[in-house]
Scaffold this motif. Sequence first.
Motif, PDB file in Angstrom:
ATOM      1  N   MET A  93     -60.919  29.847 -83.695  1.00 27.13           N
ATOM      2  CA  MET A  93     -60.536  30.798 -84.746  1.00 27.13           C
ATOM      3  C   MET A  93     -59.104  30.516 -85.208  1.00 27.13           C
ATOM      4  O   MET A  93     -58.198  30.358 -84.409  1.00 27.13           O
ATOM      5  N   THR A  94     -58.891  30.434 -86.515  1.00 22.30           N
ATOM      6  CA  THR A  94     -57.572  30.134 -87.056  1.00 22.30           C
ATOM      7  C   THR A  94     -56.685  31.365 -87.009  1.00 22.30           C
ATOM      8  O   THR A  94     -57.089  32.460 -87.403  1.00 22.30           O
ATOM      9  N   GLN A  95     -55.455  31.179 -86.540  1.00 24.94           N
ATOM     10  CA  GLN A  95     -54.488  32.275 -86.441  1.00 24.94           C
ATOM     11  C   GLN A  95     -53.329  31.984 -87.377  1.00 24.94           C
ATOM     12  O   GLN A  95     -52.781  30.889 -87.396  1.00 24.94           O
ATOM     13  N   SER A  96     -52.949  32.968 -88.193  1.00 21.89           N
ATOM     14  CA  SER A  96     -51.798  32.804 -89.081  1.00 21.89           C
ATOM     15  C   SER A  96     -50.517  33.008 -88.274  1.00 21.89           C
ATOM     16  O   SER A  96     -50.243  34.098 -87.775  1.00 21.89           O
ATOM     17  N   LEU A  97     -49.749  31.943 -88.129  1.00 23.00           N
ATOM     18  CA  LEU A  97     -48.550  31.978 -87.298  1.00 23.00           C
ATOM     19  C   LEU A  97     -47.327  32.410 -88.097  1.00 23.00           C
ATOM     20  O   LEU A  97     -47.180  32.079 -89.284  1.00 23.00           O
ATOM     21  N   ARG A  98     -46.438  33.112 -87.440  1.00 21.37           N
ATOM     22  CA  ARG A  98     -45.129  33.411 -88.026  1.00 21.37           C
ATOM     23  C   ARG A  98     -44.243  32.188 -87.784  1.00 21.37           C
ATOM     24  O   ARG A  98     -43.975  31.812 -86.637  1.00 21.37           O
ATOM     25  N   ILE A  99     -43.792  31.573 -88.878  1.00 26.53           N
ATOM     26  CA  ILE A  99     -43.101  30.287 -88.804  1.00 26.53           C
ATOM     27  C   ILE A  99     -41.662  30.430 -89.274  1.00 26.53           C
ATOM     28  O   ILE A  99     -41.381  31.045 -90.305  1.00 26.53           O
ATOM     29  N   ILE A 100     -40.745  29.839 -88.506  1.00 26.99           N
ATOM     30  CA  ILE A 100     -39.362  29.655 -88.964  1.00 26.99           C
ATOM     31  C   ILE A 100     -39.167  28.166 -89.225  1.00 26.99           C
ATOM     32  O   ILE A 100     -39.503  27.329 -88.381  1.00 26.99           O
ATOM     33  N   PHE A 101     -38.643  27.859 -90.397  1.00 24.74           N
ATOM     34  CA  PHE A 101     -38.421  26.461 -90.794  1.00 24.74           C
ATOM     35  C   PHE A 101     -36.930  26.155 -90.725  1.00 24.74           C
ATOM     36  O   PHE A 101     -36.109  26.945 -91.199  1.00 24.74           O
ATOM     37  N   MET A 102     -36.592  24.983 -90.170  1.00 25.65           N
ATOM     38  CA  MET A 102     -35.190  24.554 -90.064  1.00 25.65           C
ATOM     39  C   MET A 102     -35.020  23.188 -90.702  1.00 25.65           C
ATOM     40  O   MET A 102     -35.724  22.237 -90.351  1.00 25.65           O
ATOM     41  N   GLY A 103     -34.082  23.086 -91.647  1.00 25.47           N
ATOM     42  CA  GLY A 103     -33.814  21.813 -92.307  1.00 25.47           C
ATOM     43  C   GLY A 103     -32.672  21.977 -93.285  1.00 25.47           C
ATOM     44  O   GLY A 103     -32.281  23.105 -93.612  1.00 25.47           O
ATOM     45  N   THR A 104     -32.154  20.855 -93.762  1.00 25.78           N
ATOM     46  CA  THR A 104     -31.023  20.925 -94.693  1.00 25.78           C
ATOM     47  C   THR A 104     -31.175  20.027 -95.921  1.00 25.78           C
ATOM     48  O   THR A 104     -31.097  20.517 -97.041  1.00 25.78           O
ATOM     49  N   PRO A 105     -31.408  18.703 -95.778  1.00 26.97           N
ATOM     50  CA  PRO A 105     -31.342  17.824 -96.956  1.00 26.97           C
ATOM     51  C   PRO A 105     -32.645  17.800 -97.756  1.00 26.97           C
ATOM     52  O   PRO A 105     -33.639  18.459 -97.411  1.00 26.97           O
ATOM     53  N   GLU A 106     -32.636  17.013 -98.809  1.00 25.04           N
ATOM     54  CA  GLU A 106     -33.796  16.867 -99.691  1.00 25.04           C
ATOM     55  C   GLU A 106     -35.037  16.435 -98.922  1.00 25.04           C
ATOM     56  O   GLU A 106     -36.159  16.841 -99.247  1.00 25.04           O
ATOM     57  N   PHE A 107     -34.855  15.588 -97.900  1.00 29.28           N
ATOM     58  CA  PHE A 107     -35.984  15.097 -97.123  1.00 29.28           C
ATOM     59  C   PHE A 107     -36.805  16.255 -96.554  1.00 29.28           C
ATOM     60  O   PHE A 107     -38.032  16.150 -96.432  1.00 29.28           O
ATOM     61  N   ALA A 108     -36.150  17.355 -96.197  1.00 25.36           N
ATOM     62  CA  ALA A 108     -36.837  18.488 -95.585  1.00 25.36           C
ATOM     63  C   ALA A 108     -37.514  19.393 -96.611  1.00 25.36           C
ATOM     64  O   ALA A 108     -38.423  20.157 -96.260  1.00 25.36           O
ATOM     65  N   VAL A 109     -37.095  19.324 -97.862  1.00 20.29           N
ATOM     66  CA  VAL A 109     -37.621  20.228 -98.882  1.00 20.29           C
ATOM     67  C   VAL A 109     -39.127  20.032 -99.071  1.00 20.29           C
ATOM     68  O   VAL A 109     -39.882  21.000 -99.213  1.00 20.29           O
ATOM     69  N   ALA A 110     -39.571  18.767 -99.090  1.00 19.81           N
ATOM     70  CA  ALA A 110     -40.994  18.498 -99.305  1.00 19.81           C
ATOM     71  C   ALA A 110     -41.849  19.164 -98.236  1.00 19.81           C
ATOM     72  O   ALA A 110     -42.914  19.727 -98.529  1.00 19.81           O
ATOM     73  N   SER A 111     -41.406  19.130 -96.981  1.00 24.46           N
ATOM     74  CA  SER A 111     -42.161  19.762 -95.896  1.00 24.46           C
ATOM     75  C   SER A 111     -42.186  21.280 -96.052  1.00 24.46           C
ATOM     76  O   SER A 111     -43.240  21.923 -95.878  1.00 24.46           O
ATOM     77  N   LEU A 112     -41.046  21.863 -96.382  1.00 25.99           N
ATOM     78  CA  LEU A 112     -41.003  23.312 -96.591  1.00 25.99           C
ATOM     79  C   LEU A 112     -41.913  23.710 -97.741  1.00 25.99           C
ATOM     80  O   LEU A 112     -42.689  24.667 -97.639  1.00 25.99           O
ATOM     81  N   GLN A 113     -41.843  22.965 -98.831  1.00 29.94           N
ATOM     82  CA  GLN A 113     -42.639  23.306 -99.999  1.00 29.94           C
ATOM     83  C   GLN A 113     -44.129  23.166 -99.726  1.00 29.94           C
ATOM     84  O   GLN A 113     -44.942  23.966-100.205  1.00 29.94           O
ATOM     85  N   ARG A 114     -44.490  22.172 -98.898  1.00 32.96           N
ATOM     86  CA  ARG A 114     -45.904  21.982 -98.561  1.00 32.96           C
ATOM     87  C   ARG A 114     -46.428  23.198 -97.797  1.00 32.96           C
ATOM     88  O   ARG A 114     -47.551  23.648 -98.034  1.00 32.96           O
ATOM     89  N   LEU A 115     -45.619  23.732 -96.889  1.00 29.40           N
ATOM     90  CA  LEU A 115     -46.025  24.927 -96.139  1.00 29.40           C
ATOM     91  C   LEU A 115     -46.135  26.141 -97.060  1.00 29.40           C
ATOM     92  O   LEU A 115     -47.080  26.939 -96.946  1.00 29.40           O
ATOM     93  N   ILE A 116     -45.173  26.273 -97.953  1.00 25.33           N
ATOM     94  CA  ILE A 116     -45.203  27.406 -98.897  1.00 25.33           C
ATOM     95  C   ILE A 116     -46.440  27.324 -99.789  1.00 25.33           C
ATOM     96  O   ILE A 116     -47.165  28.318 -99.975  1.00 25.33           O
ATOM     97  N   ASP A 117     -46.697  26.139-100.351  1.00 23.33           N
ATOM     98  CA  ASP A 117     -47.837  25.964-101.262  1.00 23.33           C
ATOM     99  C   ASP A 117     -49.169  26.209-100.560  1.00 23.33           C
ATOM    100  O   ASP A 117     -50.152  26.609-101.194  1.00 23.33           O
ATOM    101  N   ALA A 118     -49.211  25.937 -99.239  1.00 26.00           N
ATOM    102  CA  ALA A 118     -50.446  26.150 -98.472  1.00 26.00           C
ATOM    103  C   ALA A 118     -50.601  27.599 -98.020  1.00 26.00           C
ATOM    104  O   ALA A 118     -51.577  27.938 -97.346  1.00 26.00           O
ATOM    105  N   GLY A 119     -49.643  28.446 -98.371  1.00 21.90           N
ATOM    106  CA  GLY A 119     -49.732  29.857 -98.026  1.00 21.90           C
ATOM    107  C   GLY A 119     -49.373  30.179 -96.591  1.00 21.90           C
ATOM    108  O   GLY A 119     -49.754  31.236 -96.070  1.00 21.90           O
ATOM    109  N   LYS A 120     -48.616  29.284 -95.939  1.00 16.98           N
ATOM    110  CA  LYS A 120     -48.229  29.553 -94.552  1.00 16.98           C
ATOM    111  C   LYS A 120     -47.182  30.667 -94.505  1.00 16.98           C
ATOM    112  O   LYS A 120     -46.405  30.861 -95.445  1.00 16.98           O
ATOM    113  N   ASN A 121     -47.153  31.358 -93.383  1.00 16.67           N
ATOM    114  CA  ASN A 121     -46.300  32.538 -93.236  1.00 16.67           C
ATOM    115  C   ASN A 121     -44.904  32.125 -92.738  1.00 16.67           C
ATOM    116  O   ASN A 121     -44.557  32.315 -91.568  1.00 16.67           O
TER     117      ASN A 121
END
Length: 311
Positions: free
Chosen positions: A1-29
């Motif tokens: 069963m899939t569980q919606s996790l509470r996620i904290i994201f840590m990053g600073t430069p442009e390289f990290a933005v793509a990963s953050l945006q991918r999580l946001i676009d996928a509706g992650k919490n």
Amino acid sequence: MTQSLRIIFMGTPEFAVASLQRLIDAGKNVVAVITAPDRPSGRGLQVVSSPVKKAAETAGIPVLQPEKLRDPAFLEELRGYAADLQVVVAFRMLPEVIWAMPTVGTFNLHASLLPQYRGAAPINWAIINGETETGATTFFIEKEIDTGQMIFQDHEPIQPDDTAGTLHDRLMERGADLVLRTVNAIETGAYPRIPQPTATDLKPAPKLTRENTEIDWNQPAEVVRNFVRGLTPYPSAWTILNQKFFKIYGVSKATEPTGDANSSAEPGKLYTDNRKIILVRVADGWLSLDQLQAEGKRRMTAEEFLRGNRL
């Protein structure tokens, strides 16, 4: 069963933005984002926010910017978010009090095929060392840096003309896909925890400094070419020519200039027609300096530089 996790994201430069945006676009919490404090930047020393902060604010996600990661007030605030999982992409080294805080754990995205190229600059050193393949790895953070149990890996070929910049951009996207894949797997509860292989031929990826980015013209042409493209566009390889400092952004194999003095020249010897070409002797021939930047000037081709300067 899939569980919606509470996620904290840590990053600073442009390289990290793509990963953050991918999580946001996928509706992650994503309940909060941790990034570097705003810093003065540029000639005007205007205060600038990190790329990750800008992306988080656009998405309406709370942003924390601690000066010190062990600050009690910050740690208390972090605990208040009750995160199940922390995702780290291009951020500072975390103390155990932070990476051990979530119930599931904290995983990191590293831009290499671990255990190879542990360290601060894996993209650069893979090219510098002439590798033909690299990749990205997600792994759970443990006490020793970049040594935790691996979750997933993905491979990326290195093209003969890749620079650190072009490879960075491809790994940024490939890594973002891997981060989302990892979060999806953790949410289902079906994910691997693979110990990193023990190896004696590990290649490190230390931080790039003024000392380890100077060109050694005593090396063969291909070694120098890999060195230059592995440091382009940032922080750039550098050298001293005619007692002047230059950043070098592109070199290519060149035919030997005519003249007895040139045929017996020592590595580092400079040759130019002061019109179109600048050549430097290396261990096994000559290299053309195709793109360079003199101190206080913009980046130019050799021909552009020679229009207003002489060597």
